[in-house]
Design an enzyme around this catalytic site. Structure first.
Site, PDB file in Angstrom:
ATOM      1  N   GLN A 138      -9.329 -11.060  53.285  1.00  0.00           N
ATOM      2  CA  GLN A 138     -10.491 -11.732  52.694  1.00  0.00           C
ATOM      3  C   GLN A 138     -10.016 -12.790  51.708  1.00  0.00           C
ATOM      4  OE1 GLN A 138     -13.182  -9.268  50.376  1.00  0.00           O
ATOM      5  NE2 GLN A 138     -13.948 -11.088  49.305  1.00  0.00           N
TER       6      GLN A 138
ATOM      7  N   CYS B 235     -16.788  -9.796  50.934  1.00  0.00           N
ATOM      8  CA  CYS B 235     -16.325  -8.451  51.294  1.00  0.00           C
ATOM      9  C   CYS B 235     -17.342  -7.685  52.132  1.00  0.00           C
ATOM     10  CB  CYS B 235     -15.952  -7.646  50.052  1.00  0.00           C
ATOM     11  SG  CYS B 235     -17.265  -7.462  48.826  1.00  0.00           S
TER      12      CYS B 235
ATOM     13  N   HIS C 230     -17.007  -3.985  45.381  1.00  0.00           N
ATOM     14  CA  HIS C 230     -16.276  -4.379  46.583  1.00  0.00           C
ATOM     15  C   HIS C 230     -16.643  -3.460  47.740  1.00  0.00           C
ATOM     16  CE1 HIS C 230     -13.100  -6.306  48.803  1.00  0.00           C
ATOM     17  NE2 HIS C 230     -12.456  -5.170  49.009  1.00  0.00           N
TER      18      HIS C 230
ATOM     19  N   ASP D 295      -9.661  -2.963  54.167  1.00  0.00           N
ATOM     20  CA  ASP D 295     -10.047  -3.644  52.936  1.00  0.00           C
ATOM     21  C   ASP D 295      -9.372  -5.004  52.933  1.00  0.00           C
ATOM     22  OD1 ASP D 295     -10.302  -4.629  50.362  1.00  0.00           O
ATOM     23  OD2 ASP D 295      -9.744  -2.768  49.367  1.00  0.00           O
TER      24      ASP D 295
END
Length: 229
Positions: A89, A95, A166, A181
């Protein structure tokens, strides 16, 4: 680095978003009302991914740095399934979108109609995680769809100057539970799982996040699951 309006953890908005992106109406985002076994039993099945929204705290950042160092210095390099779709990201506040992409792209039986998401996945299939993140940042159609849906949350999302929360995704790929992630350099393996135990195994991972910040209540858990009639 570009900045998007943050998505809220609103299941109705997120469901509308994935359908706009081309995900089959057979799938929806729903609230996980609790992580105990009796509450997890209420989730519609099958559950394809668990999505966690959590606060980025000092305790979490310390854990993330230690985890990164442990993986980086491991004697054996971590091996990942060849069809694991992972992306970094690089767009601020993207996110939520990255977590949804990870959730859908790693479940090949979720039908995706021609459109923004299918185009993105096809164009980025052979790219590295870093290149995929850069590709998303330059994708005007994805940016437009994200921005449109981000405005439909319960509060004025544009009022957030600094986002301290997040989104991440937890998926079962080849009977391994992966944490995906976009802020991390690598996918994180949380060990073995199965179709039957995935929801409970993912709930345990969510509880580990919560245990690092026991006094913080700003956690939200969602599931990508079969649409209820």
């Amino acid at each position: 680095m570009s900045t998007w309006t943050p998505l809220e953890s609103n299941p109705e908005v997120l469901t509308k978003y994935i359908h706009k992106l081309g995900v089959s109406p057979s799938w929806s985002v729903t609230d996980v009302i609790g992580l105990d076994d009796e509450l997890l039993a209420y989730l519609p099945r099958p559950v394809k991914a668990i999505i966690l929204l959590f606060p980025i705290s000092d305790a979490y950042e310390k854990h993330r740095a230690e985890e990164h160092e442990r993986i980086k210095t491991a004697a054996e390099e971590e091996k990942y399934p060849s069809d694991l779709f992972y992306m970094r990201q690089f767009t601020h506040n993207a996110c939520g979108t990255v977590a949804l992409i990870h959730s859908v792209a790693n479940n090949k039986d979720i039908e995706i109609a021609p459109g923004v998401l299918k185009n993105f996945l096809e164009k980025s299939a052979s790219l590295s995680p870093e290149e995929r993140g850069q590709h998303l940042e330059k994708d005007k159609d994805f940016t437009e769809d994200h921005q449109t849906l981000a405005q439909e949350g319960q509060t004025d999302a544009s009022a957030y100057e600094t986002v301290i929360h997040h989104f991440i995704a937890l998926v079962n790929l080849e009977n391994t539970l992966f944490e995906l992630d976009g802020r991390k350099l690598y996918p994180i393996s949380h060990g073995k799982t199965s179709d039957e135990t995935f929801v409970h195994d993912a709930a345990k991972v969510c509880k580990e996040f919560m245990a690092r910040d026991p006094d913080d209540v700003r956690f939200t858990v969602l599931a990508l699951a079969a649409t209820q009639d």
